[in-house]
Design an enzyme around this catalytic site. Structure first.
Site, short mmCIF file in Angstrom:
data_model
loop_
_atom_site.label_atom_id
_atom_site.label_comp_id
_atom_site.label_asym_id
_atom_site.label_seq_id
_atom_site.Cartn_x
_atom_site.Cartn_y
_atom_site.Cartn_z
N LYS A 1 0.83 -1.20 0.00
CA LYS A 1 0.00 0.00 0.00
C LYS A 1 0.87 1.25 0.00
O LYS A 1 1.73 1.42 0.86
CB LYS A 1 -0.92 0.02 1.22
CG LYS A 1 -1.86 1.21 1.28
CD LYS A 1 -2.80 1.14 2.45
CE LYS A 1 -2.16 1.61 3.74
NZ LYS A 1 -1.92 3.08 3.76
N ASP B 1 -3.42 4.07 -2.16
CA ASP B 1 -4.38 4.45 -1.12
C ASP B 1 -4.42 5.97 -0.98
O ASP B 1 -3.94 6.54 0.00
CB ASP B 1 -3.97 3.78 0.19
CG ASP B 1 -4.89 4.12 1.35
OD1 ASP B 1 -6.09 4.37 1.10
OD2 ASP B 1 -4.41 4.14 2.50
N LYS C 1 -7.49 7.65 -1.56
CA LYS C 1 -8.85 7.96 -1.12
C LYS C 1 -9.43 9.17 -1.85
O LYS C 1 -9.84 10.16 -1.25
CB LYS C 1 -8.88 8.23 0.38
CG LYS C 1 -8.37 7.07 1.24
CD LYS C 1 -8.42 7.43 2.71
CE LYS C 1 -7.92 6.32 3.60
NZ LYS C 1 -6.44 6.13 3.48
N ASP D 1 -13.57 14.11 -4.45
CA ASP D 1 -13.65 15.42 -5.08
C ASP D 1 -14.83 15.41 -6.05
O ASP D 1 -15.62 14.46 -6.06
CB ASP D 1 -12.33 15.72 -5.82
CG ASP D 1 -11.98 17.21 -5.80
OD1 ASP D 1 -12.85 18.01 -6.20
OD2 ASP D 1 -10.85 17.56 -5.40
N THR E 1 -11.37 3.77 10.09
CA THR E 1 -11.26 2.97 11.32
C THR E 1 -10.84 3.80 12.53
O THR E 1 -10.83 3.30 13.65
CB THR E 1 -10.26 1.82 11.13
OG1 THR E 1 -9.02 2.34 10.64
CG2 THR E 1 -10.81 0.79 10.15
N ARG F 1 2.18 -0.72 11.06
CA ARG F 1 3.07 -0.61 12.19
C ARG F 1 3.51 -1.93 12.82
O ARG F 1 4.67 -2.05 13.24
CB ARG F 1 2.45 0.32 13.24
CG ARG F 1 2.58 1.79 12.88
CD ARG F 1 1.71 2.69 13.73
NE ARG F 1 0.33 2.66 13.29
CZ ARG F 1 -0.61 3.49 13.71
NH1 ARG F 1 -0.31 4.42 14.61
NH2 ARG F 1 -1.84 3.41 13.26
#
Length: 249
Positions: free
Chosen positions: A37, A64, A66, A69, A128, A226
């Site tokens: 990603k 990614d 997103k 617009d 999330t 992470r």
């Protein structure tokens, strides 16, 4: 699920500042992860060169960014995503049906024009990092979070998108509403050994699950950042996540 199948469904979030760091991670982990990603952090710093670098090492790219617009702007971005050869990209479902349809139509047209494979297009439902309180008190959306997610998932499916990005906690409800041919990519993955990962206190994910839980619930892909990036041994962390994924079947 075999370990090879799990590797194809594990997506590593390359949330790093430098292209050299991203390249090092892909070189280290490409036998364990096939989908990478690239989000705002790396793309803002390095641009399309980051996509090209991952692809040159044999990795598939989930872009990614997103997109959210007006329809014409998102359509133009979708065409460029096709031109970059990404495997997958996403838009915000809250941009509405006209915007989502514009993305699908532009990507399909550009793929046909360039004779390339159509990317998987996903819609982001509810981030999330959000919960019911934020949804109601800050965003003034008078709908329970789970209902908002399934509403946006159904809207995305009706617009021709391939699937959604949603937390593990909404997988079952999305499956019931949208069926089993609808792709669900799940962030917010936190392995059982997360206590060993640095900066756990800085974790901003609110709706989470372990890798095995997400797979058992029906996720098609899981995104992990992470827990691998901040591990002392990223390769070992990736191996452990793959093992946990296989135990979920």
């Amino acid at each position: 699920m075999t370990s090879e199948e799990a590797k194809k469904r594990l997506c590593l979030a390359l949330d790093v500042d430098r292209l050299s760091d991203a390249v090092r991670l892909v070189e280290t982990l490409r036998d364990r992860v096939t989908l990478f990603k690239i989000g705002f952090q790396l793309f803002t710093k390095e641009g399309p060169g980051a996509v090209q670098a991952v692809q040159s090492l044999g990795g598939r790219v989930f872009l990614d960014l997103k997109y959210h617009d007006i329809p014409n702007t998102v359509a133009a971005a979708a065409r460029e995503a096709v031109n970059m050869g990404v495997y997958m990209f996403n838009v915000h479902a809250s941009g509405g049906s006209d915007m989502m349809r514009a993305a699908v139509e532009a990507a399909a047209s550009q793929s046909q024009k360039s004779n390339t494979t159509m990317p998987v297009i996903l819609a982001v439902t509810v981030l999330t990092s959000l919960n019911d309180r934020i949804l109601t008190d800050e965003l003034n959306i008078n709908n329970q979070l789970a209902h908002q997610v399934t509403h946006l998932a159904a809207l995305a499916k009706g617009c021709g998108l391939d699937g959604v990005v949603a937390s593990p906690q909404e997988i079952t409800a999305i499956r019931e509403r949208c069926g089993h041919g609808f792709t669900i990519l799940t962030p917010g993955i936190r392995p059982p050994w997360i206590k060993n990962i640095k900066d756990k206190d800085e974790d901003d994910q609110k709706r989470t699950a372990t890798p095995s839980q997400a797979i058992r619930l029906g996720a098609d892909y899981i995104v992990v950042g992470r827990p691998i990036l901040k591990a002392d041994d990223p390769a070992e962390a990736a191996d452990n996540i793959v093992r946990d994924m296989t135990s979920g079947c």
